[in-house]
Design a protein around this motif. Sequence first.
Motif, mmCIF file in Angstrom:
data_model
loop_
_atom_site.group_PDB
_atom_site.id
_atom_site.type_symbol
_atom_site.label_atom_id
_atom_site.label_comp_id
_atom_site.label_asym_id
_atom_site.label_seq_id
_atom_site.Cartn_x
_atom_site.Cartn_y
_atom_site.Cartn_z
ATOM 1 N N MET A 151 -22.161 -15.719 -44.459
ATOM 2 C CA MET A 151 -22.309 -16.585 -43.291
ATOM 3 C C MET A 151 -23.569 -17.415 -43.458
ATOM 4 S SD MET A 151 -21.132 -14.060 -40.237
ATOM 5 C CE MET A 151 -20.684 -15.399 -39.162
ATOM 6 N N LYS A 152 -23.527 -18.644 -42.940
ATOM 7 C CA LYS A 152 -24.676 -19.545 -42.999
ATOM 8 C C LYS A 152 -25.064 -19.947 -41.575
ATOM 9 C CE LYS A 152 -26.416 -23.709 -45.173
ATOM 10 N NZ LYS A 152 -26.121 -24.880 -45.984
ATOM 11 N N HIS A 153 -26.368 -19.982 -41.343
ATOM 12 C CA HIS A 153 -26.892 -20.395 -40.040
ATOM 13 C C HIS A 153 -26.856 -21.915 -39.970
ATOM 14 C CE1 HIS A 153 -30.186 -20.078 -36.810
ATOM 15 N NE2 HIS A 153 -29.034 -19.704 -36.310
ATOM 16 N N VAL A 154 -26.019 -22.444 -39.086
ATOM 17 C CA VAL A 154 -25.861 -23.889 -38.924
ATOM 18 C C VAL A 154 -26.130 -24.217 -37.464
ATOM 19 C CG1 VAL A 154 -24.273 -25.830 -39.131
ATOM 20 C CG2 VAL A 154 -24.123 -23.941 -40.756
ATOM 21 N N GLY A 155 -27.183 -25.001 -37.224
ATOM 22 C CA GLY A 155 -27.559 -25.305 -35.837
ATOM 23 C C GLY A 155 -28.010 -24.032 -35.152
ATOM 24 N N ASN A 156 -27.340 -23.678 -34.055
ATOM 25 C CA ASN A 156 -27.716 -22.454 -33.342
ATOM 26 C C ASN A 156 -26.643 -21.377 -33.455
ATOM 27 O OD1 ASN A 156 -25.789 -23.624 -31.774
ATOM 28 N ND2 ASN A 156 -26.927 -23.495 -29.853
ATOM 29 N N GLN A 157 -25.781 -21.475 -34.482
ATOM 30 C CA GLN A 157 -24.741 -20.461 -34.643
ATOM 31 C C GLN A 157 -24.536 -20.123 -36.124
ATOM 32 O OE1 GLN A 157 -21.073 -21.949 -33.073
ATOM 33 N NE2 GLN A 157 -21.308 -23.931 -34.019
ATOM 34 N N TRP A 158 -23.864 -19.007 -36.359
ATOM 35 C CA TRP A 158 -23.532 -18.565 -37.706
ATOM 36 C C TRP A 158 -22.096 -18.941 -38.003
ATOM 37 C CZ3 TRP A 158 -26.975 -16.625 -41.106
ATOM 38 C CH2 TRP A 158 -28.206 -16.222 -40.606
ATOM 39 N N LYS A 159 -21.867 -19.511 -39.197
ATOM 40 C CA LYS A 159 -20.515 -19.896 -39.601
ATOM 41 C C LYS A 159 -20.157 -19.197 -40.908
ATOM 42 C CE LYS A 159 -20.324 -24.298 -37.336
ATOM 43 N NZ LYS A 159 -19.744 -25.593 -37.306
ATOM 44 N N THR A 160 -18.942 -18.667 -40.945
ATOM 45 C CA THR A 160 -18.447 -18.063 -42.176
ATOM 46 C C THR A 160 -18.187 -19.181 -43.176
ATOM 47 O OG1 THR A 160 -17.437 -16.279 -40.920
ATOM 48 C CG2 THR A 160 -16.653 -16.614 -43.172
ATOM 49 N N ILE A 161 -18.740 -19.036 -44.380
ATOM 50 C CA ILE A 161 -18.584 -20.113 -45.361
ATOM 51 C C ILE A 161 -17.710 -19.718 -46.541
ATOM 52 C CG2 ILE A 161 -20.746 -21.227 -44.747
ATOM 53 C CD1 ILE A 161 -21.883 -20.085 -47.386
ATOM 54 N N ASN A 162 -17.210 -18.500 -46.550
ATOM 55 C CA ASN A 162 -16.265 -18.129 -47.601
ATOM 56 C C ASN A 162 -15.074 -17.443 -46.954
ATOM 57 O OD1 ASN A 162 -17.592 -15.617 -47.040
ATOM 58 N ND2 ASN A 162 -16.772 -14.851 -48.959
ATOM 59 N N PHE A 163 -14.001 -17.391 -47.680
ATOM 60 C CA PHE A 163 -12.808 -16.739 -47.179
ATOM 61 C C PHE A 163 -12.389 -15.711 -48.213
ATOM 62 C CE2 PHE A 163 -12.572 -19.561 -43.728
ATOM 63 C CZ PHE A 163 -12.990 -20.803 -44.200
ATOM 64 N N HIS A 164 -11.941 -14.558 -47.752
ATOM 65 C CA HIS A 164 -11.621 -13.464 -48.661
ATOM 66 C C HIS A 164 -10.520 -13.822 -49.653
ATOM 67 C CE1 HIS A 164 -14.369 -10.672 -46.906
ATOM 68 N NE2 HIS A 164 -13.903 -10.927 -45.706
ATOM 69 N N ASP A 165 -9.671 -14.791 -49.342
ATOM 70 C CA ASP A 165 -8.617 -15.146 -50.294
ATOM 71 C C ASP A 165 -9.165 -15.919 -51.496
ATOM 72 O OD1 ASP A 165 -9.180 -17.373 -48.741
ATOM 73 O OD2 ASP A 165 -7.104 -18.041 -48.615
ATOM 74 N N GLN A 166 -10.399 -16.453 -51.390
ATOM 75 C CA GLN A 166 -11.023 -17.145 -52.523
ATOM 76 C C GLN A 166 -11.707 -16.171 -53.470
ATOM 77 O OE1 GLN A 166 -13.798 -19.686 -50.541
ATOM 78 N NE2 GLN A 166 -12.373 -21.394 -50.437
ATOM 79 N N LEU A 167 -12.073 -15.007 -52.967
ATOM 80 C CA LEU A 167 -12.824 -14.037 -53.751
ATOM 81 C C LEU A 167 -11.930 -12.880 -54.153
ATOM 82 C CD1 LEU A 167 -15.949 -13.866 -51.425
ATOM 83 C CD2 LEU A 167 -15.761 -15.111 -53.561
ATOM 84 N N PRO A 168 -12.238 -12.205 -55.262
ATOM 85 C CA PRO A 168 -11.477 -11.002 -55.593
ATOM 86 C C PRO A 168 -11.622 -9.983 -54.454
ATOM 87 C CG PRO A 168 -12.916 -11.647 -57.412
ATOM 88 C CD PRO A 168 -13.256 -12.524 -56.245
ATOM 89 N N SER A 169 -10.541 -9.274 -54.130
ATOM 90 C CA SER A 169 -10.597 -8.334 -53.002
ATOM 91 C C SER A 169 -11.501 -7.152 -53.298
ATOM 92 C CB SER A 169 -9.202 -7.850 -52.638
ATOM 93 O OG SER A 169 -8.632 -7.193 -53.742
ATOM 94 N N MET A 170 -11.661 -6.801 -54.581
ATOM 95 C CA MET A 170 -12.541 -5.704 -54.938
ATOM 96 C C MET A 170 -13.057 -5.912 -56.360
ATOM 97 S SD MET A 170 -11.900 -1.575 -55.011
ATOM 98 C CE MET A 170 -10.486 -1.754 -54.018
ATOM 99 N N ARG A 171 -14.301 -5.506 -56.577
ATOM 100 C CA ARG A 171 -14.909 -5.557 -57.909
ATOM 101 C C ARG A 171 -15.507 -4.190 -58.199
ATOM 102 N NH1 ARG A 171 -18.302 -11.242 -57.971
ATOM 103 N NH2 ARG A 171 -16.726 -12.464 -56.936
#
Length: 134
Positions: free
Chosen positions: A59-79
Motif C-alpha cells: 500500500m502507498k500513502h497518497v494524500g490522506n489515505q492508503w491505496k493498494t498498489i499491487n494486486f495478488h493476481d500480478q504476483l506469485p501466490s506463494m514463494r
Amino acid sequence: MMIRELNVISIALACSACISPPAQYVKLSVTLENNIPCFGIRQDSNFNGPVSVYAPTVMKHVGNQWKTINFHDQLPSMRILNSEECIRLDEVDWREGEYDVVLKVVNEKTAVRYAARFILKKGMSSELLLTTSE
C-alpha cells in the motif's frame, strides 16, 4: 460480604482488560537491492530453514489515505524463502513515497504476519533511498 466480592470481581475484570494482546505484526526488514526494496525475516525469528511466503500486500500513502498498489493476481501466490534471502517485488512500480508492506510467512508449525512501513526518496542521481523504516 457481597459488596466485597463484587469489588474483587470488578478489580479482577479491570486488571484483565489491561493485559496487552500480542503484537499483530512482526517487523519485516527492508533494504534496497538494485534500487528495489527487498523484504526479509530477521534471523532471530521462529523460522529455521525454508518457509512459504504468501503474496504480500503493498500500500502507498497518497494524500490522506492508503491505496493498494499491487494486486495478488500480478504476483506469485506463494514463494519459498530460505534464510538469508529477501523478497524483491519487481512487479511493483516503486517510486518516491511512504509504503506499507504486509505478508504472511508459514512453515509446517507456525504462521506469522510481518509488516514494514518505510519511505522512499530520490537521491541526487535518481536512485531510490530508504529514509525511514518501521
